[in-house]
Design an enzyme around this catalytic site. Structure first.
Site, mmCIF file in Angstrom:
data_model
loop_
_atom_site.group_PDB
_atom_site.id
_atom_site.type_symbol
_atom_site.label_atom_id
_atom_site.label_comp_id
_atom_site.label_asym_id
_atom_site.label_seq_id
_atom_site.Cartn_x
_atom_site.Cartn_y
_atom_site.Cartn_z
ATOM 1 N N LYS A 131 44.082 23.001 15.876
ATOM 2 C CA LYS A 131 42.837 22.391 16.348
ATOM 3 C C LYS A 131 41.678 23.392 16.420
ATOM 4 C CE LYS A 131 43.692 22.868 21.316
ATOM 5 N NZ LYS A 131 42.583 23.791 21.577
ATOM 6 N N ASP B 257 36.391 20.839 23.099
ATOM 7 C CA ASP B 257 37.811 21.172 22.959
ATOM 8 C C ASP B 257 38.567 20.705 24.207
ATOM 9 O OD1 ASP B 257 40.136 22.250 21.940
ATOM 10 O OD2 ASP B 257 39.678 24.304 22.528
ATOM 11 N N GLN C 41 49.273 16.377 26.127
ATOM 12 C CA GLN C 41 49.210 17.674 26.807
ATOM 13 C C GLN C 41 48.245 17.646 27.991
ATOM 14 O OE1 GLN C 41 49.649 21.369 24.316
ATOM 15 N NE2 GLN C 41 49.000 19.982 22.675
#
Length: 662
Positions: free
Chosen positions: A28, A211, A242
């Site tokens: 990512k 992010d 997550q």
């Protein structure tokens, strides 16, 4: 390495809202860096109109370095790459007048906030004050003003928290200060109500990248929406599997809300994992499939299957720790692997004690994450507040801590009165404390104490012009009374030696950084050095086995991973079971499993010693959700066990021969 098709799709789409669901180890950060490069190099946006937001300073630093390697020259100049709080601070520094702040406002840290709430709750026990601090923080993270909090309150406890919140905000206003939660809440309040500010900031930030967006709280999500506006040119990158920070306000439901708020939302899934063996991924996929999903995904890898996941049943925590330490020593010898490629994960920091003892007995070097950072130790923060005040008389936050370190009989009520006088006189607090005219309006005892404090600060400011910083710090520790107060507080010579050593280490930092010159640095130079110290890299743990909580492991990866304490009521945690948060505990284990690149061990004990009583433990219910074909339990495969014993014996003999040769 070129981008895979999904990564490329995430990079190339630059119009409208986009959500990139990035599974563990799917690259990512690379996608974000490549997208920044594409936005700039394609001419879509200049760097100065792009903002990339992360959650930690460490992540921002890493991304900044990667952008610098990817984009040569000055093309990336002006790019905003920072945390949510840093962005909020930037907005408030520009718009301070619109939210009732004066230039040079102070930022209260958690300790500053706790001190204010303690003063506003006379007679309350420390636990009650900390509980209220958490409640007030949660209210702010929900983006509520004091008035909105009072209106939303239903229970007596909520009304109490709302009332305390209002009084606390009045205290902050008197000190011309904000706390960390305000760095998000106030910009949200401004950008949702002030048309001029909204237009200006949407013009400044043409494209937004976020992010770890699964970790946003309600206020952070509202800040994203306010900045994005109707054009909604943004890319949010995250992984609902997550999301493990609900306890500190994160709301994973924001990902689902994003789809409702933006019907044109494009969703790209990054499912190819570049980190783990396929066996680890199949195990992780099977576990997390038990959670509900708005956007289900399945991680896969081009890597080999790897070894089966070992499951150990141990007598107790000591036996478990001994097995882990012995296995690390064996794998270290077998693979000639650095100690830094090994990691031991646990649910709570208290579980580290037995592990530390076992590692010490085998002389295995280790680093325990999550201890109190050096710069966060009380006596160090006290000394830093004095240094900051010596360097900058306008630093009201530093004044508030320094004037009470050590205690000189100036309470919060007196400080609030001083702050009110300073505000009317348009002076910073330290200058107000030097004003004879203002001091006359306070009680004589308080005025005398503030006058004596100001004399010490003035003397140290003069010292700063001719003493090297290291000597200045040592003199400050004496003149301020910090050392004398430490001597009184410490109940043993050993504790005093340790805490005094922290102050000596602070002084040594300036010398070690090469800043200790023969002449004084002066207040301006000292302020720059303090800024460097405050943002100093805490350093790499080096070649040591890492011990850390599962929460602390997010974003990291290791060749060999051990997850210990997998019994019911530990993982999943008892409190989570009582509160119905099993999904988050499952995500926490998922994060732990996907830290392993090559080999993974899961272990549990059959009994524990608690409060002097032996308790029987049951294996974690999560074992029932793991695919049996991917696991190797103790004694379940005699052939594999025999082969492993033979290898261990061979490695042991080789180690003995090496010792004899030496």
């Amino acid at each position: 390495m070129s981008l895979n098709p999904q990564q490329s799709a995430a990079v190339m789409r630059c119009d409208g809202p986009m959500l990139v669901l990035a599974g563990a180890g799917s690259g990512k950060t690379r996608v974000i860096v490549e997208k920044i490069a594409h936005l700039i190099q394609s001419g879509r946006y200049p760097a100065r109109r792009i903002a990339a937001i992360t959650f930690t300073n460490k992540s921002a630093k890493e991304m900044r370095e990667r952008v610098a390697r990817r984009i040569k020259g000055d093309a990336a100049e002006g790019l905003t790459l920072c945390t949510f709080h840093a962005l909020g601070l930037r907005i408030l520094q520009v718009e301070h007048e619109k939210v009732g702040l004066r230039r040079g406002f102070s930022i209260f840290d958690s300790d500053d906030t706790l001190a204010q709430l303690k003063d506003l709750m006379p007679g309350a026990k420390p636990d009650a004050v900390q509980a209220m601090q958490s409640l007030v923080s949660n209210i702010k993270n929900a983006g509520l003003s004091p008035e909105q909090a009072a209106e939303a309150a239903r229970s007596a406890r909520e009304h109490e928290a709302a009332s305390l919140y209002a009084r606390y905000q009045s205290r902050l206003a008197a000190f011309n200060a904000v706390d960390f939660d305000d760095l998000i809440r106030l910009p949200v309040q401004l950008l949702e109500t002030d048309a001029e500010a909204i237009a200006a900031w949407r013009e400044r930030i043409g494209y937004l990248l976020v992010d770890e967006c699964q970790d946003t709280n309600d206020a952070q999500y509202r800040l994203l929406k306010a900045l994005a506006g109707p054009r909604a040119n943004f890319t949010c990158v995250g992984d609902d599997d997550q999301s493990i920070y609900a306890w500190r306000g994160a709301n994973p439901e924001n990902l689902a809300q994003m789809a409702r708020d933006y019907p044109a939302l494009a969703v790209v899934k990054l499912e190819q994992n570049y980190r783990c063996s396929n066996r680890v991924l199949r195990t992780a996929n099977a576990l997390i499939a038990n959670n509900p999903h708005e956007h289900p995904k399945t991680l896969w890898s081009a890597n080999a299957d790897g070894e089966r996941i070992r499951v150990w049943e141990c007598r107790d925590a000591a036996h478990e720790a001994e097995r882990v330490a012995a296995e690390i020593q064996f794998q270290h010898s077998l693979h000639e692997a650095p100690w830094s490629e090994f990691c031991i994960l646990f649910r709570g920091n208290h579980q580290s004690r037995a592990l530390e003892k076992a590692l010490q007995l085998l002389r295995i070097p280790y680093h325990l994450s999550g201890g109190t950072a050096f710069l966060d130790r009380g006596e160090v923060k006290d000394a830093l507040s004095w240094l900051r005040l010596v360097a900058n008389p306008d630093d009201d936050s530093a004044f508030l801590r320094a004037v009470q370190s050590p205690n000189r009989g100036v309470g919060q009520t007196s400080l609030a009165k001083l702050a009110e006088l300073a505000r009317h006189a348009h002076l910073p607090l330290s200058r107000a404390a030097e004003s004879i005219g203002l001091l006359k309006q306070l009680q004589p005892r308080v005025a005398n104490a503030l006058g004596a404090f100001s004399d010490i600060v003035r003397s140290l400011r003069a010292d700063a012009n001719h003493l090297p910083p290291t000597e200045l710090v040592r003199k400050l520790n004496e003149k301020s009374g910090l050392l004398a107060a430490l001597r009184e507080q410490c109940k043993s010579d050993e504790l005093f030696r340790i805490r005094r050593g922290n102050l000596d280490e602070l002084a040594d930092w300036f010398e070690g950084a090469g800043n200790n010159r023969a002449r004084g640095a002066g207040p301006g130079e000292l302020a720059a050095q303090l800024a460097l110290l405050s943002h100093a890299d805490k350093g790499d743990p080096g070649n040591q086995v890492r011990l850390m909580s599962l929460h602390a492991a997010k974003g990291l990866e290791f060749r060999f991973v051990f997850i210990v304490g997998m019994d019911d009521n530990t993982l999943p945690h008892e409190a989570s079971l009582d509160e119905g948060r099993l999904d988050e505990e499952r995500r926490l284990l998922y994060v732990g499993i996907t830290r392993a690149k090559e080999q993974l061990w899961l272990s549990y004990a059959l009994e524990a010693q608690r409060w002097g009583t032996k308790l029987k433990l049951a294996p974690s219910r999560f074992f029932e959700e793991l695919p049996a074909a991917e696991l190797q339990r103790d004694g379940a495969d005699p052939v594999a066990d025999a082969a492993r014993k033979q290898v261990r014996a061979q490695v042991g003999f080789a180690n003995i021969r090496a010792l004899l040769d030496d």
